[in-house]
Design a protein around this motif. Sequence first.
Motif, mmCIF file in Angstrom:
data_model
loop_
_atom_site.group_PDB
_atom_site.id
_atom_site.type_symbol
_atom_site.label_atom_id
_atom_site.label_comp_id
_atom_site.label_asym_id
_atom_site.label_seq_id
_atom_site.Cartn_x
_atom_site.Cartn_y
_atom_site.Cartn_z
ATOM 1 N N ARG A 121 0.849 -1.189 0.000
ATOM 2 C CA ARG A 121 0.000 0.000 0.000
ATOM 3 C C ARG A 121 0.886 1.241 0.000
ATOM 4 N NH1 ARG A 121 -3.055 -1.960 3.468
ATOM 5 N NH2 ARG A 121 -4.455 -2.829 1.884
ATOM 6 N N TYR A 122 0.330 2.348 -0.461
ATOM 7 C CA TYR A 122 1.013 3.638 -0.427
ATOM 8 C C TYR A 122 0.187 4.608 0.406
ATOM 9 C CZ TYR A 122 3.289 1.609 -4.533
ATOM 10 O OH TYR A 122 3.951 0.775 -5.392
ATOM 11 N N PHE A 123 0.841 5.331 1.281
ATOM 12 C CA PHE A 123 0.166 6.323 2.112
ATOM 13 C C PHE A 123 0.582 7.711 1.619
ATOM 14 C CE2 PHE A 123 0.928 2.522 4.710
ATOM 15 C CZ PHE A 123 -0.387 2.173 5.003
ATOM 16 N N LYS A 124 -0.315 8.304 0.832
ATOM 17 C CA LYS A 124 -0.015 9.578 0.189
ATOM 18 C C LYS A 124 -0.733 10.717 0.908
ATOM 19 C CE LYS A 124 0.632 7.507 -4.393
ATOM 20 N NZ LYS A 124 0.237 7.539 -5.819
ATOM 21 N N GLY A 125 -0.091 11.865 0.967
ATOM 22 C CA GLY A 125 -0.691 13.027 1.601
ATOM 23 C C GLY A 125 0.339 14.069 1.986
ATOM 24 N N HIS A 126 1.456 13.620 2.534
ATOM 25 C CA HIS A 126 2.500 14.575 2.908
ATOM 26 C C HIS A 126 3.090 15.216 1.650
ATOM 27 C CE1 HIS A 126 2.583 14.050 7.182
ATOM 28 N NE2 HIS A 126 2.776 12.754 7.102
ATOM 29 N N THR A 127 3.398 16.501 1.760
ATOM 30 C CA THR A 127 3.934 17.247 0.617
ATOM 31 C C THR A 127 5.346 17.756 0.868
ATOM 32 O OG1 THR A 127 2.891 19.284 1.449
ATOM 33 C CG2 THR A 127 1.638 17.958 -0.143
ATOM 34 N N ASP A 128 5.959 17.286 1.948
ATOM 35 C CA ASP A 128 7.356 17.612 2.224
ATOM 36 C C ASP A 128 7.943 16.451 3.020
ATOM 37 O OD1 ASP A 128 9.786 18.948 2.395
ATOM 38 O OD2 ASP A 128 8.879 20.864 2.976
ATOM 39 N N THR A 129 9.232 16.513 3.318
ATOM 40 C CA THR A 129 9.967 15.410 3.927
ATOM 41 C C THR A 129 9.303 14.891 5.198
ATOM 42 O OG1 THR A 129 12.017 16.354 3.083
ATOM 43 C CG2 THR A 129 12.206 14.720 4.835
ATOM 44 N N ALA A 146 5.717 15.595 9.216
ATOM 45 C CA ALA A 146 6.497 16.006 8.054
ATOM 46 C C ALA A 146 6.770 17.495 8.105
ATOM 47 C CB ALA A 146 5.774 15.640 6.749
ATOM 48 N N LYS A 147 7.665 17.915 7.224
ATOM 49 C CA LYS A 147 8.008 19.331 7.134
ATOM 50 C C LYS A 147 6.908 20.165 6.472
ATOM 51 C CE LYS A 147 12.108 20.795 6.449
ATOM 52 N NZ LYS A 147 13.387 21.116 5.759
ATOM 53 N N ASP A 148 5.817 19.524 6.083
ATOM 54 C CA ASP A 148 4.675 20.272 5.563
ATOM 55 C C ASP A 148 3.787 20.795 6.701
ATOM 56 O OD1 ASP A 148 3.388 17.988 6.460
ATOM 57 O OD2 ASP A 148 2.768 17.303 4.486
ATOM 58 N N ASN A 149 4.295 20.667 7.950
ATOM 59 C CA ASN A 149 3.595 21.173 9.140
ATOM 60 C C ASN A 149 2.291 20.438 9.417
ATOM 61 O OD1 ASN A 149 5.517 23.264 9.793
ATOM 62 N ND2 ASN A 149 4.720 24.401 8.033
ATOM 63 N N THR A 150 2.257 19.153 9.072
ATOM 64 C CA THR A 150 1.098 18.333 9.411
ATOM 65 C C THR A 150 1.526 17.092 10.175
ATOM 66 O OG1 THR A 150 1.097 16.961 7.395
ATOM 67 C CG2 THR A 150 -0.109 19.057 7.309
ATOM 68 N N VAL A 151 0.637 16.655 11.042
ATOM 69 C CA VAL A 151 0.732 15.363 11.716
ATOM 70 C C VAL A 151 -0.455 14.554 11.224
ATOM 71 C CG1 VAL A 151 0.736 14.145 13.925
ATOM 72 C CG2 VAL A 151 1.784 16.423 13.748
ATOM 73 N N ARG A 152 -0.188 13.374 10.675
ATOM 74 C CA ARG A 152 -1.273 12.580 10.081
ATOM 75 C C ARG A 152 -1.407 11.234 10.786
ATOM 76 N NH1 ARG A 152 -2.284 14.859 4.416
ATOM 77 N NH2 ARG A 152 -0.882 16.656 4.364
ATOM 78 N N LEU A 153 -2.635 10.797 10.942
ATOM 79 C CA LEU A 153 -2.953 9.503 11.529
ATOM 80 C C LEU A 153 -3.411 8.574 10.416
ATOM 81 C CD1 LEU A 153 -3.395 11.715 13.852
ATOM 82 C CD2 LEU A 153 -4.693 9.923 14.999
ATOM 83 N N TRP A 154 -2.919 7.337 10.468
ATOM 84 C CA TRP A 154 -3.190 6.374 9.413
ATOM 85 C C TRP A 154 -3.597 5.028 10.006
ATOM 86 C CZ3 TRP A 154 -1.949 8.421 4.483
ATOM 87 C CH2 TRP A 154 -1.070 9.519 4.469
ATOM 88 N N ASP A 155 -4.254 4.235 9.176
ATOM 89 C CA ASP A 155 -4.517 2.829 9.470
ATOM 90 C C ASP A 155 -3.864 2.025 8.355
ATOM 91 O OD1 ASP A 155 -5.852 0.176 9.430
ATOM 92 O OD2 ASP A 155 -7.105 1.049 10.985
ATOM 93 N N LEU A 156 -3.152 0.981 8.721
ATOM 94 C CA LEU A 156 -2.437 0.197 7.718
ATOM 95 C C LEU A 156 -3.363 -0.426 6.682
ATOM 96 C CD1 LEU A 156 0.271 -1.643 9.877
ATOM 97 C CD2 LEU A 156 0.632 0.206 8.240
ATOM 98 N N GLN A 157 -4.653 -0.526 7.007
ATOM 99 C CA GLN A 157 -5.593 -1.158 6.084
ATOM 100 C C GLN A 157 -6.162 -0.191 5.045
ATOM 101 O OE1 GLN A 157 -5.645 -4.421 6.451
ATOM 102 N NE2 GLN A 157 -4.331 -4.080 8.232
ATOM 103 N N SER A 158 -5.830 1.095 5.173
ATOM 104 C CA SER A 158 -6.400 2.084 4.258
ATOM 105 C C SER A 158 -5.317 3.013 3.733
ATOM 106 C CB SER A 158 -7.469 2.915 4.976
ATOM 107 O OG SER A 158 -7.875 4.022 4.181
ATOM 108 N N PRO A 159 -5.369 3.400 2.461
ATOM 109 C CA PRO A 159 -4.357 4.303 1.922
ATOM 110 C C PRO A 159 -4.590 5.766 2.306
ATOM 111 C CG PRO A 159 -5.941 3.764 0.212
ATOM 112 C CD PRO A 159 -6.306 2.932 1.413
ATOM 113 N N ASN A 160 -5.744 6.069 2.879
ATOM 114 C CA ASN A 160 -6.086 7.456 3.202
ATOM 115 C C ASN A 160 -5.878 7.747 4.682
ATOM 116 O OD1 ASN A 160 -7.129 7.874 0.498
ATOM 117 N ND2 ASN A 160 -8.911 6.675 1.136
ATOM 118 N N PHE A 161 -5.346 8.918 4.970
ATOM 119 C CA PHE A 161 -5.141 9.260 6.378
ATOM 120 C C PHE A 161 -6.494 9.452 7.053
ATOM 121 C CE2 PHE A 161 -4.684 13.214 3.937
ATOM 122 C CZ PHE A 161 -5.547 14.091 4.589
ATOM 123 N N SER A 162 -6.579 9.052 8.320
ATOM 124 C CA SER A 162 -7.840 9.098 9.065
ATOM 125 C C SER A 162 -7.983 10.364 9.886
ATOM 126 C CB SER A 162 -7.953 7.869 9.981
ATOM 127 O OG SER A 162 -6.846 7.808 10.864
ATOM 128 N N GLY A 163 -6.914 11.108 10.019
ATOM 129 C CA GLY A 163 -6.953 12.352 10.772
ATOM 130 C C GLY A 163 -5.722 13.181 10.488
#
Length: 370
Positions: A121-129, A146-163
Amino acid sequence: MATGSGTPGPPPPPPGQATQKVSDVITAFRPAKKFKPPNARTSVTSLDFDDTGDLAVVARDDDTLQIYNTTLGKHAKEFNSQKYGVHLARFSHHAQNIIYASTKVDDTIRFFSTHDNSFTRYFKGHTDTVTSIALCPSSDTFISCAKDNTVRLWDLQSPNFSGMLNLHGAYLACYDPSATVIAVASQLGHAVLLYDVRNYDKIPFATFDLAGLEQQYLGPNGGEWSKLEFTNDGKHLIVSTTGNGHFVLDAFDGGLKHFAYRKRGHTGRLGPSAGVPTRGTNGANGVAEALGQGDTAVTPDGQYLIGGSAEDGLLVWDISRDPSSDKYTNAEHLTGPGKAAIVGYNPKFNMLATADKDLILWQPDPDIMM
């Protein structure tokens, strides 16, 4: 196919070592096995153990993942990520699956199967390192910064961040042992923020201001925050730095319990805000600088902080004892071959792993144990 060679060492630790108290063996750790990369310029940038403690994975700046069987003291597998690069490699709760950050092409986090050498799977969303990846201790969820000033929450079963949290300079995050709290560190904001996992989109329920501590303890030379970690007993929160020491905070009120002082300073690794260096770029000392994940690890019992140093070997701080009036806690030095720029403690066995160019496995020497 193995690319590194291991130096001769003692046999694997006997089963009894897994149950020995850390305090009985902490001063007896000695290098037992060394694995050298094929290229002397190659550096290890991250290190992780699987849940069983039987395997270790390291990411190297030659764009490879290396798997080691720690029980047998042998190199097991190599995987190439030449197109995308690799950093911050972390085992999921299933040892055949690894998540890691890309250092080339884009900032996607990749979910990799070592069983069939393919991406699940690929977890896409971050736009910087990507600067930090932390797996939840009790589920298949994880946090990334990441350096895009976001903190993202993920589930390994889904490619989309949950928060997602939008926080300026939030380059480090971790879960507490109960998986009910997320800690997020922003050095630019001089603060560590604590969120309830169930209400992460609300304001933090606690904020620890470290501005005064930085000024008092890190001094004019400063130091970048390089790692954030709770102790397994949940009592302390460690803010590691690239400066002359690390902050051991009370996890409940944020008060300083210990400043783990290191006399000779840091190991020279780049901090999370540096981004991905161009291969061959040199630091102030003319030596190529490499990424790091912070050079500290906490023992499973929460009593000791292990850290790297600018000289050969390891530093050990006893953070279970009562702090001194000035909060300075000095370290005991464990001598070993090579600089310890990356440090890990096996979660199941009394075994340490350190790395700079080489990967070194440490075990307690029975001849010098108390």
